[in-house]
Design an enzyme around this catalytic site. Structure first.
Site, PDB file in Angstrom:
ATOM      1  N   CYS A 157       0.747  -1.222   0.031  1.00  0.00           N
ATOM      2  CA  CYS A 157       0.015  -0.036   0.153  1.00  0.00           C
ATOM      3  C   CYS A 157       0.765   1.098  -0.035  1.00  0.00           C
ATOM      4  O   CYS A 157       0.346   2.467  -0.370  1.00  0.00           O
ATOM      5  CB  CYS A 157      -0.997   0.049   1.279  1.00  0.00           C
ATOM      6  N   CYS A 159     -12.329  -0.349   2.973  1.00  0.00           N
ATOM      7  CA  CYS A 159     -12.208   0.096   1.785  1.00  0.00           C
ATOM      8  C   CYS A 159     -12.282  -0.593   0.704  1.00  0.00           C
ATOM      9  O   CYS A 159     -12.184  -1.919   0.951  1.00  0.00           O
ATOM     10  CB  CYS A 159     -11.125   1.138   1.590  1.00  0.00           C
ATOM     11  N   ARG A 169     -23.663  -5.055   5.714  1.00  0.00           N
ATOM     12  CA  ARG A 169     -23.259  -6.716   6.090  1.00  0.00           C
ATOM     13  C   ARG A 169     -22.012  -6.790   6.970  1.00  0.00           C
ATOM     14  O   ARG A 169     -20.902  -6.173   6.865  1.00  0.00           O
ATOM     15  CB  ARG A 169     -22.817  -7.322   4.914  1.00  0.00           C
TER      16      ARG A 169
END
Ligand SMILES: [Zn+2]
Ligand SMILES: [Zn+2]
Lengths: 392, 147, 392, 147
Positions: free
Chosen positions: A80, A198, A186
């Site tokens: 990331c 995300c 959910r």
């Protein structure tokens, strides 16, 4: 040692674009950044392309399309934090005097659904231990134990970021949500509900770095710049990458075991500490922050790891409303990854694009008034954490 | 490693095959196979010759404690990539007396029935049946005194 | 600007190792290089891991296994030149004064069979245009037209490199072959037979870079070195990466079209020219060379691109026997990729390992007597070309 | 693009579908679709708005010459990844009068029947039949006057 400025930024919106290749998106972002910096061919002497899943020679494909090859082009991967790593390398080369101007960009077109990370070994996957969101949930659970965070705090992070994202034209999700709806979405892995996570997606972002000494057309020595009204430059105060230290079972390197020892600093803390020192500032100097909100708990944990609040005080900072636009230290005015989605190679540079606009004062509806010092933070697989400090 | 099924929730029929050699014993009760560093005395799992904390080589193979306390937990509701077993399943971190925290499946799938510090015991559980009809098993932890 | 030395090298043999992971192989190479340099934890301040197919966080897995994380770890991809790119980045950071000591390593475990490169688009694959060795064959065909190269010359390159490889314990193929057998091996793409093509495989290589000013235990300031008898250091004269310029239809960027214009310099020529300038030498100063012999014709073309002979004279240089051990400019004393196979991320650093031994004078049977100046060359997908100059 | 089969070596039955929209015309004879840069005058293929040689935007769409001369050639004997058609097939580079060299399939599979400078003409050839029964076609070059 030469200071480094950001002379231009460009972005391709984050989202899903079935009819656009990773190269198409990269070209859009790169062209935007080159145009702002006033650069034509020959205007940059090296290029770094951040990507995690783009494949061999992703950077070359983008620059080949626009006929701007010949210089060193390196694809960079640090999970990331790939974009932060690329920025660190580009800035380092300028500081060293190797180049005047460097193009740094990130591209990604993430596969849909839960990502099959090449990170896990087959036996881990077969055992059900390759469940990425479950690790986020375990970390969230510990934050609830250690910092008094509740599911309401988690929901409030989502509400804040989605509210910010409404005004970001490059975000994937641009509608407000309320806490009830977040908690009604959910349940993925207790305590994390779907809207607290995300979405991996697609996009590109680009940044032109130039030595602070160079003129408006930094690349003009190589015949590479054109005239015109250029946006104000932003100073790159620091771009730091750090990996994890061994010992923490919940750091993003996903070990199968760790020590019963809370004293091991997180990679984000290592990166932030080094970045504050390099930039000569402290967390109290920050006007605006973009941080890694892979999930809602990850944002709260980042408050502590970056020193925005003392350890254990993330819930209090959240309740205070300090990190919302209008608060004393707004976090994720872009809407964060929860609004934008996360195209791995592009996401760290997307944060930089947002913060450059903040420091130029042209961030529109989400402008943090008078912002002078900004921080961008990413952390993920590796573990890798990057912290970028920008000033004007 | 091929051994008789020892999972408390599985019938003891057929040959059981571990997802990976060297993760746990086929004794009853089973034990996780870890290492203890001769230089710094700290434990790690799975086994490796090198200590991940101090880089010393020659870590000693040890059997880890079969019981510990729950440190973090959740429930996986969607089958992750490469997993062919049932969902939901419990997932967590158990802290062993050696000062080691281990990532593990949990037999308890209802997170509200779990709490920090709860006592847990290591067990072996089936994850799927392979092409040869063998039951593929892995390690998990079960509450020792379910509430 | 600080000079950069190579304080240690390590290698995991190149070949096929079903029971070894990419991490296992990386650990072997890294440990070897750290041992030669006398480094323990804390002895290097950054790490660059070259890999093309290793997946997310390949470098972290290797360093996590041996408990040496915390510093920046960046995965670097530049096709076959990935190792050269990593070396360039590591050396640049030391020259800039950012670090004293940097670990550079490469790991790869190539899929078997013809590689499905992520480089081609689906329509190219569907059209049969994703045939990697066919591009090599088209280039070989042009070399036959332009430089008087025959299939006998191609076979002789294989014979030479396989003869060299017999004495390289880290090579995959260690038996001699004769020209008749080479020409009798299966025809893959006219004029290239199977034995004229290198085999993608597995392996790892590692290099410790350190600032020339630092003592034998360069990392000792950070508590990171141990004493003992260290091998002689080798000076890194240059580590240059370049990408292709647009125009050539047969450069390794694999464009679908190009110009009828022979004047576009090849990326290898761009890299070599820059490296000679940086190192202050010319091709006439070279004592020994490792070059990219993806296929036999690629080695001959490299003679011309690197300036070992004038354009059009590769066949003559080959006939002269100049590039065999005992000749005036031995090329690929390691046996080249034709003997070693090609683990993409590791191959460029594998060349460096070989040449460091040559310059130390401990290359054994294949020692080039009195070698003082060496060059390593890789070129591949991107296009990327790297040229590394080493001196003692 | 769906058009009638125009390959000289294929029967004209069924719908032909190009491997990619915008590579070539469905005229008889077919033409490759390229671009000409308004700034430097040079051609490229496939079409893109940006000139790959001088970076200028706004390249004009053009049809490229249907004939050229052979510049390099080989034969592919093993099906490459992602290719579902027959082997062997010819593979080469043809130089067009525009000063452009194009990578292409060749209809001639025997390399000894080809030589540098030989005249070649563009054709459309089938590569496979898709799930809908359509013939998937791509571009190739054929010797204009086979020896
Ligand atoms: Zn230890
Ligand atoms: Zn042009």
């Amino acid at each position: 040692m030469t200071d480094v400025d950001i002379a231009g930024v460009g972005i391709h919106p984050f989202g899903r674009f079935a009819d656009r290749t990773i190269t198409d998106m990269g070209v859009t972002a790169v062209r935007g950044a080159l145009a702002e910096a006033g650069l034509v061919r020959g205007g940059f002497q090296a290029a770094f392309c951040a990507t995690a899943y783009g494949g061999v020679a992703s950077g070359h494909k983008v620059l080949s399309r626009i006929g701007m090859t010949g210089m060193p082009i390196v694809d960079v991967e640090a999970g990331c934090a790939s974009g932060g790593a690329a920025l660190m390398l580009g800035a380092g080369a300028i500081r060293a005097g190797a180049y005047d101007t460097v193009l740094v960009f990130g591209v990604e077109k993430m596969p849909k659904g839960m990502i099959r990370s090449s990170f896990f070994e087959p036996w881990q996957e077969e055992s059900g231990l390759g469940a990425t969101p479950a690790y986020f949930a375990l970390r969230a659970q510990r934050l609830m134990q250690d910092s008094g965070v509740t599911k309401d705090h988690l929901a409030s992070v989502v509400v804040k970021n989605r509210r910010h994202g409404v005004h970001n034209p490059d975000a994937m999700f641009r509608s407000e949500v309320d806490a009830t709806a977040v908690l009604a979405s959910r349940l993925v892995c207790e305590p994390l509900h779907l809207w607290m996570l995300c979405t991996p997606n697609e996009g590109a972002a680009a940044v032109v770095l130039t030595s602070a000494g160079a003129g408006a057309g930094a690349g003009s020595a190589a015949g590479g710049s054109v005239g015109g009204d250029r946006p104000a430059r932003v100073r790159l105060g620091a771009a730091v990458l750090r990996s994890h230290l061994p010992g923490s079972v919940l750091n993003e390197s996903t070990p199968m075991s760790g020590l019963a020892d809370e004293s091991v600093p997180a990679p984000s803390t290592l990166a932030a500490t080094a970045a504050y020192e390099e930039a000569g500032i402290g967390p109290e100097d920050l006007d605006v922050v973009e941080c890694q909100d892979t999930d809602a708990a990850r944002e709260l944990l980042s408050y502590e790891e970056l020193g925005l609040c003392p350890p254990g005080a993330a819930a209090a900072l959240c309740e205070e409303g300090a990190t919302a636009l209008g608060g004393r230290i707004p976090v994720n005015p872009s809407g964060g990854l929860l609004s934008k989605g996360e195209p791995l190679g592009a996401s760290a540079l997307g944060q930089v694009v947002t913060l450059v606009h903040q420091l130029r004062g042209d961030a529109g509806h989400n402008q943090v008034e008078g912002a002078r010092v900004a921080l961008a933070h990413t952390v993920g697989r590796g573990a890798n954490a990057s912290v970028v400090v920008l000033t004007r | 490693m091929a051994h008789r099924e020892t999972a408390p929730d599985g019938g003891a029929t057929g040959v059981a095959v571990s997802v990976r050699e060297g993760l746990f014993t086929d004794t009853d009760p089973p034990r996780l196979l870890g290492s203890r560093c001769q230089a710094c005395g700290r434990h790690h799992f799975p086994r490796h010759d090198t200590c991940p904390y101090c880089t010393a080589e020659g870590a000693l193979p040890v059997e880890l404690s079969g019981t510990g306390v729950l440190w973090s937990w959740t429930t996986v509701t969607i089958a992750p990539p490469g997993y062919g077993g049932d969902v939901p399943y419990g997932f967590g971190v158990v802290e062993l007396p050696e000062g080691l925290r281990v990532v593990t499946r949990l037999t308890e799938t209802d997170p509200s029935r779990l709490s920090a510090g709860q006592r847990m015991a290591m067990v072996v559980v089936p994850v799927r049946v392979d092409d040869d009809g063998h039951r593929v098993v892995t390690y998990a932890f079960a509450p020792q005194d379910p509430r």
